[in-house]
Design an enzyme around this catalytic site. Structure first.
Site, PDB file in Angstrom:
ATOM      1  N   GLU A 188      -1.370   6.166  -2.480  1.00  0.00           N
ATOM      2  CA  GLU A 188      -1.092   6.494  -1.080  1.00  0.00           C
ATOM      3  C   GLU A 188       0.376   6.837  -0.837  1.00  0.00           C
ATOM      4  OE1 GLU A 188      -1.836   4.832   3.469  1.00  0.00           O
ATOM      5  OE2 GLU A 188      -2.366   3.582   1.752  1.00  0.00           O
ATOM      6  N   LYS A 204      -7.414   5.847   4.416  1.00  0.00           N
ATOM      7  CA  LYS A 204      -8.419   4.916   4.911  1.00  0.00           C
ATOM      8  C   LYS A 204      -9.796   5.483   4.644  1.00  0.00           C
ATOM      9  CE  LYS A 204      -6.758   1.147   6.246  1.00  0.00           C
ATOM     10  NZ  LYS A 204      -7.129  -0.009   5.400  1.00  0.00           N
TER      11      LYS A 204
END
Length: 599
Positions: A188, A204
């Site tokens: 990420e 997410k």
């Protein structure tokens, strides 16, 4: 000794070469031990980068209080900083290459703890507390985490190299951090900022990888279309848009890419992009003040979610869920470029002890069972790195002819691609020709091995006939690894199977495994077939968690068996059993012992 290393993709150009740097001895180190010192460290880092220095480091999750006193966290662990950066004149030694084969072997022995079976009830209770808070309107989403803890056997550098080899492609960083070593394999991006243009890429939404290409694509599409996962993603995107707007030129905040699904070796992940132009005079400390901690690791609204995190989680997160990255000189004099990851999939090592946080975003629609399974998928990035991995195939050689060779090589090639191993076509053909020439008569068991660097081996062992029927027994506990990529792919990582193999004195040929949902899957050395009360022969579908065996595929294609889920409770209704693999073919079997479902 772990060298300071950065191995990041270029966030704005996926086709550009990776940003790979190794650093030697620092010329200066900054450390913040109190919240009020954190902005001072960030200001010093920014000045150094604008003057030509390279600065590597980051912030612990508990540094959040430096930017907003409403952010509630635990106190940091003793001896560890809230912020730490080292300055270097320039990268030392050029491109970083993973050289785990030369660095020696490393292994982590995980202790019973946060993810042990006995904690399952506590996990469910915490999920219920989050659901109650959401129902009361206190928050919309809470990122709930817990630590794995273990002991390191080997060097931190060897472990880092093995992890990088198994999990390429992420925002990878390795460095010292106070009294700890940090090994971050994060997929990420937190943010990339060049003093004007800002890109944040919150992550997410997670799904497991599939057993076949078709199942893998279906799982990716299900993630992309899932209302639950999209809602979870958009909540955090909205939070990030609001955070970014605090430092953005009015009307410049954009979301150019939403619900992008990307493949990691062990999971599918969903990301979205948030971009903006920052206001004139914005400092690095202002960027952190607006964005930190990243909303993807807190939940929404951030203040309330962090308060609940502090209530549920028993200890500080440390660098896990903080920020790690590099602040370096920009192309123009006095400019800079700052790129930071969100340190998930990240290990910290201190005095031989290893910690690794695992977590997920909990929303109103989340279930404890699904989140527990997601945590297991997320920790697979560690499991697939240790010990050194080789792709494995076992097949028969009969009177100089390899049995079903094309199918075995196709499966092996697919596994090689999955684990990023080179496929040496010519070397394989030569090795198999030599093997056939050396064994022109008789029955042989052939073992094919493919290692890193395209190293291929072919070995032959005499194969004795197997008396039928063979004796099978049901496993006495669930096979927790059923849905891992070390079941979907055949490799030398067989410890999860070895734990179930029958003792030689038992008289058993093999053990029938079953997953945590109580569904029969396979044996430790082959697939299984069952004749039901209506006379039909069936075998479990791949979705139950099993190896796509070549013998199984032949039985399906011939119509001898069809796919059907058979529960452990239905095992007593099975009229006949068979063991199937490519090497030994179809073996009639007898079931011995009781079913665990009978007790």
């Amino acid at each position: 000794m772990l060298n300071t290393q950065i191995d990041f993709p270029e966030p704005r150009d996926p086709g550009a070469p990776r940003m790979r740097w190794r650093f030697g001895s620092p010329v200066r180190v900054w450390q913040a031990n109190a919240p009020e010192e954190v902005p001072e460290v960030l200001d010093a880092v920014e000045r150094a980068a604008r003057e030509g220095g390279w600065c590597v480091g980051g912030l612990a999750y508990e540094a959040a209080r430096a930017f907003d006193h409403a952010f509630v966290t635990h106190a940091p662990r003793s001896g560890l900083p809230l912020a730490w950066f080292a300055q270097y004149d320039a990268p030392d030694g050029g491109v970083v290459d993973a050289d785990g084969a030369q660095a020696g072997l490393a292994h982590v022995h995980w202790m019973q703890g946060a993810h042990a079976e006995q904690s399952r009830a506590a996990f469910t209770r915490d999920i219920e507390r989050i659901h109650a808070a959401i129902a009361a309107g206190e928050c919309y989403q809470v990122n709930y985490t817990a630590p794995l803890q273990g002991l390191l056997r080997g060097s931190a550098q060897a472990l880092f190299d093995a992890l990088r080899e198994a999990q390429p492609g992420g925002y990878i960083a390795g460095m010292g951090w106070g009294d700890e070593y940090i090994l971050s394999l994060s997929p990420e991006l937190f943010f990339d900022w060049d003093g004007e243009a800002l890109l944040a890429r919150p992550m997410k939404g997670t799904a497991m990888r599939g057993a076949t290409r078709q199942e893998d694509a279906a799982l990716a599409e299900h993630l992309r279309a899932s209302p639950k996962e999209r809602a979870e993603n958009v909540m955090i995107v909205d939070l990030l848009r609001n955070d970014v707007s605090r430092i953005a030129v009015p009307h410049s905040v954009r979301v150019p890419r939403l619900f992008h699904v990307e493949a990691l070796p062990t999971v599918w992940q969903m990301t979205s992009d948030v971009t903006a132009r920052t206001r004139q005079g914005t400092r690095l400390a202002d960027v952190f003040a607006a964005l930190f901690p990243c909303g993807s690791v807190t939940g929404a609204p951030k203040v309330q979610a962090m308060r609940m995190i502090a209530q549920l989680e028993q200890e500080p997160r440390g660098i896990y869920c903080g920020a790690l990255g590099v602040v370096r000189p920009g192309p123009d004099k006095g400019s800079l470029r700052a790129t930071f990851n969100v340190p998930i999939r990240t290990l910290s090592i201190r005095d031989g002890f290893v910690r690794c946080g695992i977590g997920s975003g909990i929303t109103a629609s989340a279930s404890a069972d699904e989140e527990w399974r997601e945590w297991k998928h997320k920790r697979a990035f560690i499991d697939r790195a240790l010990p050194p991995l080789r792709v494995l195939e076992t097949l028969g050689l009969k009177n100089g002819e390899l049995q079903n060779a094309e199918r075995h090589l196709a499966r092996m090639r697919a596994s090689a691609g999955h684990f990023h191993l080179a496929w040496p076509e010519q070397a394989i053909a030569q090795a198999l020709d030599a093997l056939r020439g050396a064994h022109p008569q008789g029955d042989w068991r052939v073992r094919l091995l493919l290692a890193d660097g395209g190293v291929f081996e072919a070995q032959a062992f005499a194969l004795a006939q197997t008396a039928q029927p063979v004796r099978l027994a049901l496993a006495d506990r669930p096979f927790a690894a059923a849905h891992s990529d070390f079941v979907r792919h055949k490799t030398t990582r067989r410890g999860h199977y070895a734990a179930f193999e029958p003792a030689p004195q038992s008289g058993l040929f093999d053990v029938i495994l079953w997953n945590e949902a109580g569904e029969i899957t396979e044996c430790t050395r082959g697939n299984v077939a069952m004749r039901l009360e209506n006379g039909d022969w069936v075998t479990p579908p791949l979705s139950c968690g099993l190896l796509p065996g070549v013998g199984r595929a032949l039985a399906l294609e011939s119509g001898r068996v069809s796919e059907r889920v058979v529960s452990l409770r239905d095992a007593r209704k099975v009229r006949s059993w068979a063991f199937i693999n490519s090497l030994r073919g179809w073996l009639d079997a007898e079931l011995h012992g009781d079913s665990p479902a009978d007790h």
